[in-house]
Design a protein around this motif. Structure first.
Motif, short mmCIF file in Angstrom:
data_model
loop_
_atom_site.label_atom_id
_atom_site.label_comp_id
_atom_site.label_asym_id
_atom_site.label_seq_id
_atom_site.Cartn_x
_atom_site.Cartn_y
_atom_site.Cartn_z
N PRO A 76 0.82 -1.20 -0.08
CA PRO A 76 0.16 0.04 -0.05
C PRO A 76 1.01 1.00 0.02
O PRO A 76 0.27 2.45 -0.52
N GLY A 77 2.16 1.13 0.54
CA GLY A 77 2.78 2.29 0.57
C GLY A 77 3.76 2.40 -0.73
O GLY A 77 4.72 3.25 -0.84
N GLY A 78 3.53 1.54 -1.83
CA GLY A 78 4.22 1.63 -2.95
C GLY A 78 5.73 1.12 -3.10
O GLY A 78 5.99 0.39 -1.99
N ALA A 79 6.31 1.97 -3.51
CA ALA A 79 7.77 1.35 -3.79
C ALA A 79 8.55 1.29 -2.28
O ALA A 79 9.70 0.66 -2.13
N SER A 80 8.14 2.16 -1.47
CA SER A 80 8.77 2.38 -0.06
C SER A 80 8.35 0.91 0.60
O SER A 80 9.39 0.68 1.84
N ASP A 81 7.60 0.09 0.25
CA ASP A 81 7.27 -1.05 0.74
C ASP A 81 8.23 -2.30 0.39
O ASP A 81 8.06 -3.42 0.85
N ALA A 82 8.84 -2.01 -0.64
CA ALA A 82 9.37 -2.98 -1.36
C ALA A 82 10.85 -3.48 -0.61
O ALA A 82 10.72 -4.76 -0.67
N ALA A 83 11.10 -2.70 0.16
CA ALA A 83 12.51 -3.28 1.00
C ALA A 83 11.94 -4.37 2.00
O ALA A 83 12.55 -5.53 2.33
N GLU A 84 10.84 -4.31 2.77
CA GLU A 84 10.21 -5.14 3.64
C GLU A 84 9.64 -6.36 2.99
O GLU A 84 9.97 -7.19 3.41
N VAL A 85 9.13 -6.31 1.67
CA VAL A 85 8.81 -7.33 1.07
C VAL A 85 9.84 -7.98 0.58
O VAL A 85 9.81 -9.37 0.64
N GLU A 86 11.08 -7.51 0.18
CA GLU A 86 12.18 -8.27 -0.22
C GLU A 86 12.45 -9.03 1.03
O GLU A 86 13.09 -10.26 0.96
N SER A 87 12.73 -8.42 2.31
CA SER A 87 13.35 -9.22 3.43
C SER A 87 12.44 -10.26 3.95
O SER A 87 12.70 -11.22 4.45
N LEU A 88 11.09 -10.10 3.77
CA LEU A 88 10.18 -11.20 4.18
C LEU A 88 10.22 -12.33 3.10
O LEU A 88 10.38 -13.45 3.40
N ALA A 89 10.38 -12.04 1.89
CA ALA A 89 10.55 -13.10 0.70
C ALA A 89 11.85 -13.86 1.05
O ALA A 89 11.83 -15.15 1.28
N VAL A 90 13.03 -13.36 1.51
CA VAL A 90 14.15 -13.84 1.88
C VAL A 90 14.04 -14.71 3.01
O VAL A 90 14.41 -16.05 3.05
N GLN A 91 13.33 -14.25 4.03
CA GLN A 91 13.28 -14.94 5.30
C GLN A 91 12.64 -16.03 5.38
O GLN A 91 12.74 -17.04 5.75
N HIS A 92 11.45 -16.08 4.20
CA HIS A 92 10.89 -17.58 4.14
C HIS A 92 11.03 -18.39 2.81
O HIS A 92 10.57 -19.25 2.29
N GLY A 93 12.26 -17.74 2.33
CA GLY A 93 13.01 -18.70 1.21
C GLY A 93 12.29 -18.54 -0.21
O GLY A 93 12.15 -19.39 -0.99
N LEU A 94 11.73 -17.47 -0.39
CA LEU A 94 10.77 -16.96 -1.26
C LEU A 94 11.43 -15.92 -2.25
O LEU A 94 12.39 -15.32 -1.81
N ARG A 95 10.54 -15.41 -3.49
CA ARG A 95 11.04 -14.19 -4.05
C ARG A 95 9.49 -13.58 -4.42
O ARG A 95 8.49 -14.36 -4.64
N ALA A 96 9.74 -12.41 -4.61
CA ALA A 96 8.20 -11.71 -5.03
C ALA A 96 8.33 -12.22 -6.68
O ALA A 96 9.03 -12.33 -7.44
N GLY A 97 7.06 -12.28 -6.91
CA GLY A 97 6.46 -13.04 -8.35
C GLY A 97 6.13 -11.93 -9.03
O GLY A 97 6.45 -10.70 -9.11
N SER A 98 4.78 -12.26 -9.85
CA SER A 98 4.40 -11.20 -10.58
C SER A 98 3.83 -10.09 -9.79
O SER A 98 3.31 -10.24 -8.82
N ILE A 99 3.87 -8.87 -10.47
CA ILE A 99 3.14 -7.76 -9.76
C ILE A 99 1.79 -7.26 -10.57
O ILE A 99 1.84 -7.08 -11.59
N ASN A 100 1.02 -7.06 -9.49
CA ASN A 100 -0.35 -6.95 -10.21
C ASN A 100 -0.82 -5.62 -9.81
O ASN A 100 -1.23 -5.38 -8.76
N PRO A 101 -0.89 -4.58 -10.45
CA PRO A 101 -1.63 -3.34 -10.29
C PRO A 101 -2.87 -3.38 -10.16
O PRO A 101 -3.69 -4.40 -10.41
N ASN A 102 -3.37 -2.36 -9.25
CA ASN A 102 -5.03 -2.48 -9.00
C ASN A 102 -5.74 -1.09 -9.43
O ASN A 102 -5.39 -0.12 -8.94
#
Ligand code: RM4
Ligand code: MN
Ligand code: MN
Length: 397
Positions: free
Chosen positions: A74-100
């Motif tokens: 919801p915060g746009g690009a400023s949320d990307a760092a958190e998403v990235e670290s969560l992905a790494v933490q769970h052995g995952l990667r961000a996949g397709s990005i769906n605009p709304n």
């Protein structure tokens, strides 16, 4: 049972099979009549990654999570760092990005197809921002689905709207990084019930071709009319190098978002078969993003996702067993019965023992659902989340 050769074919197929999970599949969702809340549903992006991590952990084939920009960033690009670290933490990667471009009040009469140029511009800015988020997260695909359309005959100019779509999709393509793609999804109805601006695969393809070479079509299996031959659409898109990806789910009537293969597993098999037959014939791997687009409002979410992925693996494995050379020969000589038997033999093979062997050889559990149930994860998150979840009627995702 499978022969050694068949088990090897299955192992090779599964080694290269991956299917993306939707973040929204772990959140509480409902129907337009009501929502039955699940105590263990995910409400935050951290919880969605954690739940998706479970599905990947027990199946080994779901390393990426599709994200919906407004719901997950919801915060746009400023949320990307958190998403990235969560992905790494769970052995995952961000996949397709769906605009709304379907939720905000400004989109009442459409987004890219809205007669108001300011709304079209606002939608384009949001899509541009989504492309930026995708680049920042290293996501290759920006996946575009538009709710645009109209409810009553004569109320909108369909030709103008088509041109506005073309314009904004071209502009979107121009924003893509060199490694990125955009996927154009079609849907014949809902939420609009008279006309949808991108109603079918032909419209999606024409628009994608106008946008540029890295725009491809996304086939959501739930977005077709009753009885439509989806594997023929797949075959055509493959032949035209226009197939970019799938949203899998099953349906009985409309866009039901039911568990993949729960109503018609032979349909999914036939789709996988068209793809693998194309690969056999051309000697070239089809560059397709497989994704799940389901939201289970009655089944347990993680369990339903494990069931989905297991089904996908089984149907893909079955499709890998088709004897392509034999089928090709039967087709050329029009041996109808034998050609069909060739397909059905593969479909009827019990591939589960070979998949269990494949899993064991890779340190994965033979029974992903059983392993998940034994892990205690569901009990833990139920205890952690239930008070909050049952108190709050959260948004769609
Ligand atoms: C639509 C379509 C889109 C999905 C939304 C939530 O029907 O399938 O892919 O993002 O639902
Ligand atoms: Mn979809
Ligand atoms: Mn849908």
């Amino acid at each position: 049972m499978t022969t050694d050769k068949q088990s090897e074919l299955i192992a090779r197929a599964l080694d290269s099979f991956q299917i993306e999970l939707p973040s929204w599949g772990f959140a509480n969702t409902g129907t337009r009549f009501g929502k039955f809340l699940q105590p263990a549903a995910a409400a935050t992006i951290a919880e969605k990654f954690s739940d998706a991590g479970q599905v990947h952990r027990w199946t080994g084939v779901c390393p990426t999570v599709a994200l919906h920009v407004l719901w997950d960033l919801p915060g746009g690009a400023s949320d990307a760092a958190e998403v990235e670290s969560l992905a790494v933490q769970h052995g995952l990667r961000a996949g397709s990005i769906n605009p709304n471009t379907f939720q905000d009040q400004i989109y009442k009469f459409g987004s890219f197809g809205n007669p108001d140029p300011e709304v079209r511009r606002a939608a384009l800015d949001h899509v541009f921002a989504s492309v930026g988020i995708a680049r920042r997260l290293g996501s290759r695909d920006v996946s575009l689905w538009f709710a645009d359309g109209s409810n009553y005959p004569g109320t909108q100019n369909m030709r103008h709207r088509r041109r506005w779509f073309e314009e904004n999709l071209r502009a979107t393509h121009a924003r893509l990084g060199p490694e990125q793609r955009m996927l154009v999804e079609y849907k014949p109805f809902e939420p609009a019930f008279y006309h949808t601006d991108i109603a079918d695969w032909g419209m999606a393809m024409v628009l994608a071709q106008a946008a540029g070479p890295r725009a491809k079509v996304l086939v959501d299996t739930g977005h077709h009319y009753q009885g439509q031959n989806i594997e023929q659409i797949v075959a055509w898109l493959l032949d035209l190098d226009m197939l970019g990806g799938f949203h899998f789910n099953d349906r009985r009537y409309a866009d039901d978002d039911l568990t993949m293969g729960s109503i018609d597993p032979y349909q999914v098999f036939r789709i996988f078969h068209e793809i693998l037959h194309f690969e056999w014939e051309t000697g070239r791997r089809a560059d397709i993003a497989y994704m799940v687009d389901q939201s289970h409002n009655l089944k347990g979410k993680i369990e339903a996702m494990l069931q989905t992925v297991t089904t996908a693996m089984e149907l893909y494995a079955k499709a890998a067993l088709v004897d392509h050379a034999e089928l090709d020969a039967r087709q050329r000589s029009c041996d109808l019965v034998d050609a069909e038997i060739c397909l059905k033999d593969a479909f009827s093979t019990d591939v589960r023992p070979a998949i269990r062997e494949w899993a064991a050889a890779r340190g994965l559990p033979a029974d992903p659902l059983g392993a998940f149930r034994q892990s205690g994860y569901l009990e833990r998150i139920t205890a952690e989340r239930s008070a909050r979840n049952l108190a709050a009627v959260s948004s769609y995702a």
